[in-house]
Scaffold this motif. Structure first.
Motif, short mmCIF file in Angstrom:
data_model
loop_
_atom_site.label_atom_id
_atom_site.label_comp_id
_atom_site.label_asym_id
_atom_site.label_seq_id
_atom_site.Cartn_x
_atom_site.Cartn_y
_atom_site.Cartn_z
N ARG A 138 61.92 45.80 41.14
CA ARG A 138 60.30 45.77 41.69
C ARG A 138 59.86 44.09 40.97
O ARG A 138 58.86 43.11 41.61
N PHE A 139 59.91 44.07 38.99
CA PHE A 139 59.50 43.23 38.57
C PHE A 139 59.95 41.72 38.97
O PHE A 139 59.17 40.93 39.84
N GLU A 140 61.34 41.51 39.15
CA GLU A 140 61.51 40.21 39.78
C GLU A 140 61.04 40.24 41.58
O GLU A 140 60.24 38.45 41.38
N GLY A 141 60.87 40.85 42.64
CA GLY A 141 60.07 40.54 43.62
C GLY A 141 58.96 39.70 43.30
O GLY A 141 58.15 39.51 43.59
N LYS A 142 58.19 40.32 42.50
CA LYS A 142 56.69 40.33 42.31
C LYS A 142 56.47 38.72 41.24
O LYS A 142 55.78 37.89 41.93
N GLU A 143 57.54 38.36 40.94
CA GLU A 143 57.31 36.90 39.87
C GLU A 143 57.57 36.52 41.44
O GLU A 143 57.31 35.00 41.62
N LEU A 144 58.99 36.37 42.36
CA LEU A 144 59.21 35.37 42.95
C LEU A 144 57.79 35.48 44.15
O LEU A 144 57.45 34.11 44.40
N ARG A 145 57.19 36.46 44.21
CA ARG A 145 56.23 36.28 45.28
C ARG A 145 55.08 35.46 44.62
O ARG A 145 54.20 34.57 45.77
N VAL A 204 61.74 27.11 45.50
CA VAL A 204 61.62 28.38 44.97
C VAL A 204 62.65 29.45 44.70
O VAL A 204 63.13 29.45 43.17
N ALA A 205 63.19 29.32 45.93
CA ALA A 205 64.02 30.48 46.05
C ALA A 205 65.52 30.01 44.91
O ALA A 205 66.35 30.82 44.28
N ALA A 206 66.06 28.73 45.30
CA ALA A 206 66.68 28.28 44.29
C ALA A 206 66.49 28.10 43.01
O ALA A 206 67.75 28.55 42.29
N ARG A 207 65.88 27.92 42.86
CA ARG A 207 65.27 28.29 41.00
C ARG A 207 65.51 29.53 40.41
O ARG A 207 66.57 29.94 39.81
N TRP A 237 54.02 31.67 46.15
CA TRP A 237 52.35 31.40 46.29
C TRP A 237 52.09 29.86 45.62
O TRP A 237 51.08 29.77 45.97
N ARG A 238 52.44 30.14 44.50
CA ARG A 238 52.66 29.30 43.41
C ARG A 238 52.75 27.22 44.19
O ARG A 238 52.62 26.28 43.97
N ALA A 239 54.43 27.85 45.40
CA ALA A 239 54.90 26.78 45.71
C ALA A 239 53.92 26.52 47.32
O ALA A 239 53.83 25.16 47.23
N LEU A 240 53.48 27.19 47.63
CA LEU A 240 53.16 26.83 48.44
C LEU A 240 51.24 26.17 49.02
O LEU A 240 50.64 25.53 49.23
#
Length: 168
Positions: free
Chosen positions: A100-107, A163-166, A111-114
């Motif tokens: 869950r933490f990783e999911g929130k961090e990725l979201r 972002v996903a690659a990072r 958002w920062r990327a967009l």
């Protein structure tokens, strides 16, 4: 005897889009089934007889591929297969809290990327991803071409892929 013009055009379209559709299925179902599902997507598209009449055949093909994938998921659920075995990923599942933490961090990272994208590009991307609108529907609603929608979504996806690659 030569092939009809539409068959020649579809063959060129197939060659141009095969890798993209196959990549979609490889990410969704794995290498083993990707080739069969890719072939099925092109067969359904060609069999529909709509290739010559569509303004955005690439978007239509993406919808066909997505529907094939969703139907496959529904069939698996009916058969009781909730999570197919993926032998390439033998690692233990991380604890639920960490996921869950990783999911929130990725979201947040998405958002920062967009955020640096233009308001219109972000809106188009979210209309497609969150509301599930087709390229054609977005183009009609905003009064722009389907190609413009496609380019803006590609721009947003390129940022998301970075972002996903990072994060992998």
């Amino acid at each position: 005897m030569t092939a009809p013009a539409s068959a020649v055009a579809f063959d060129a379209f197939y060659r141009a889009e095969h890798a993209r559709v196959n990549g979609f299925f490889r990410r969704k179902v794995g290498r083993d089934e990707a080739a069969d599902l890719t072939q099925e997507a092109f067969m359904r598209f060609y069999g529909s007889g709509r290739f010559a009449t569509l303004e955005c055949p690439r978007a239509y093909l993406a919808t066909v591929a997505r529907n094939i994938w969703l139907n496959r998921i529904r069939q698996q659920k009916r058969r009781g297969i909730l999570y197919p075995l993926d032998e390439e990923r033998e690692a233990a599942t991380p604890p639920e809290q960490e996921r869950r933490f990783e999911g929130k961090e990725l979201r947040r990272a998405y958002w920062r990327a967009l955020r640096p994208l233009s308001r219109k590009t972000r809106r188009i991307f979210l209309m497609h991803r969150l509301r599930g609108m087709t390229y054609r529907d977005i183009a009609d609603e905003l009064g722009i071409s389907c190609k413009a929608v496609e380019k803006r979504i590609e721009r947003a996806l390129a940022r998301c892929r970075k972002v996903a690659a990072r994060h992998t």
